[in-house]
Scaffold this active site. Sequence first.
Site, short mmCIF file in Angstrom:
data_model
loop_
_atom_site.label_atom_id
_atom_site.label_comp_id
_atom_site.label_asym_id
_atom_site.label_seq_id
_atom_site.Cartn_x
_atom_site.Cartn_y
_atom_site.Cartn_z
N ARG A 1 -11.68 -23.59 -43.35
CA ARG A 1 -10.62 -23.00 -44.09
C ARG A 1 -10.36 -21.58 -43.12
O ARG A 1 -11.34 -21.01 -42.64
CB ARG A 1 -10.92 -22.72 -45.37
CG ARG A 1 -10.63 -24.04 -46.17
CD ARG A 1 -9.39 -24.66 -46.41
NE ARG A 1 -9.29 -25.55 -47.36
CZ ARG A 1 -9.64 -27.05 -47.06
NH1 ARG A 1 -9.78 -27.41 -45.86
NH2 ARG A 1 -9.49 -27.86 -47.82
N HIS B 1 -4.29 -26.99 -36.79
CA HIS B 1 -4.72 -27.48 -38.05
C HIS B 1 -4.34 -28.92 -37.79
O HIS B 1 -3.84 -29.89 -38.52
CB HIS B 1 -3.90 -26.94 -39.13
CG HIS B 1 -4.65 -27.08 -40.26
ND1 HIS B 1 -4.65 -26.08 -41.58
CD2 HIS B 1 -5.45 -28.10 -40.90
CE1 HIS B 1 -5.27 -26.56 -42.75
NE2 HIS B 1 -5.91 -27.65 -42.22
N GLU C 1 -2.14 -18.73 -41.29
CA GLU C 1 -1.47 -19.78 -40.72
C GLU C 1 -0.22 -20.34 -41.56
O GLU C 1 0.64 -20.76 -41.17
CB GLU C 1 -2.11 -20.98 -40.44
CG GLU C 1 -2.68 -21.60 -41.67
CD GLU C 1 -3.75 -22.95 -41.31
OE1 GLU C 1 -3.27 -23.86 -41.91
OE2 GLU C 1 -4.68 -22.74 -40.88
N ASP D 1 -9.37 -24.45 -35.56
CA ASP D 1 -8.36 -25.17 -35.98
C ASP D 1 -7.45 -24.78 -37.06
O ASP D 1 -6.48 -25.25 -37.47
CB ASP D 1 -8.76 -26.58 -36.26
CG ASP D 1 -7.79 -27.72 -36.52
OD1 ASP D 1 -7.03 -27.85 -35.65
OD2 ASP D 1 -7.86 -28.36 -37.63
#
Length: 332
Positions: free
Chosen positions: A234, A295, A263, A258
């Site tokens: 996360r 992501h 985001e 990622d």
Amino acid sequence: MKIAVYSAHEFEIPFLREANDDGHELHFVSEKLNIQTVGQAKNCDVVAVFSSDEASKEVIAKLAEFGVELITTRSAGFNHIDLKSAKEWGVRVVHVPEYSPQAIAEHCMALLLALSRKLIPSYERIRTYDFSLRGLTGSEINKKTIGVLGTGNIGCSLIKILNGFGCTLLAYDAEVNDKVAEMKNVNYVELNEVFAQADAISLNLPLNEGTKHIIDSAAIEKMKNGVILINAGRGALVDTQAVIDGIKSEKIGGFGMDVYEHEKGFFYEDHSEEVFKDDLFARLLTFKNVVVTAHQAFLTETALKEIAETTMKNISDFAKGRIPENKIEHHQ
């Protein structure tokens, strides 16, 4: 049942259609769910959301007004849903508790390998027909000490992979996973011991009050010089500014991410023709020892198939009067 599928991506629509064995009416909405778009759920029985959607108090009130009885999220996490409001309005909430942990574990490994062997600088150099090797000396993962924070299904899968590379593994979690504890070359230790001993650390924890910014300036200060950090868990597990400071001071030797704590609003979208306004993220992209993916750790055919199948099963169970096995316990 009629289902409004918000944040419907081209990559997942075929899988959702394939998994729709009971012939539910799927209404695909490309926009995110929010107070401006909630009207598209009128006359629907179910809303299927994604992690980028906003099922806020106001949105849930509108959904209940429209007669929506179920929110199913196509994700394991559900912090984008106001569970208290859902309970107050009598709207059930279900999720996809797990899907191909191997997909995310392999992505963590890919980020670690890319940083260890400087693959991104090498690729960029070769694109300009520069085949020199200066500055591209990497490090082997074999015999390194790797810390894995979070030993659920994803962390367990990653540890299996790292064991194959001949690593020494330091595991940390609030609860010991017996499967992990029985593996060779793995020891459960305290968090500070991971920080002090690990050559690389992978974050595979859920996000909650106890794990938010678990990687901050104080934690980074305790780490080995040149440590590699991988975050496919996360975004807010990491204090991004602290990581930037750690990279600048060379305390952090590489950062693979990622997920990003800010985001929401730009991941999963094309902003290539716009002035990009997130200075923190833009600063990250200036470093040669940072690898960023948007992501996409979950984005494999196997994972998409499992997400779609579980999502449609959740809906069908609800339609048939069964209590969905994937209901969110905090809510029910």
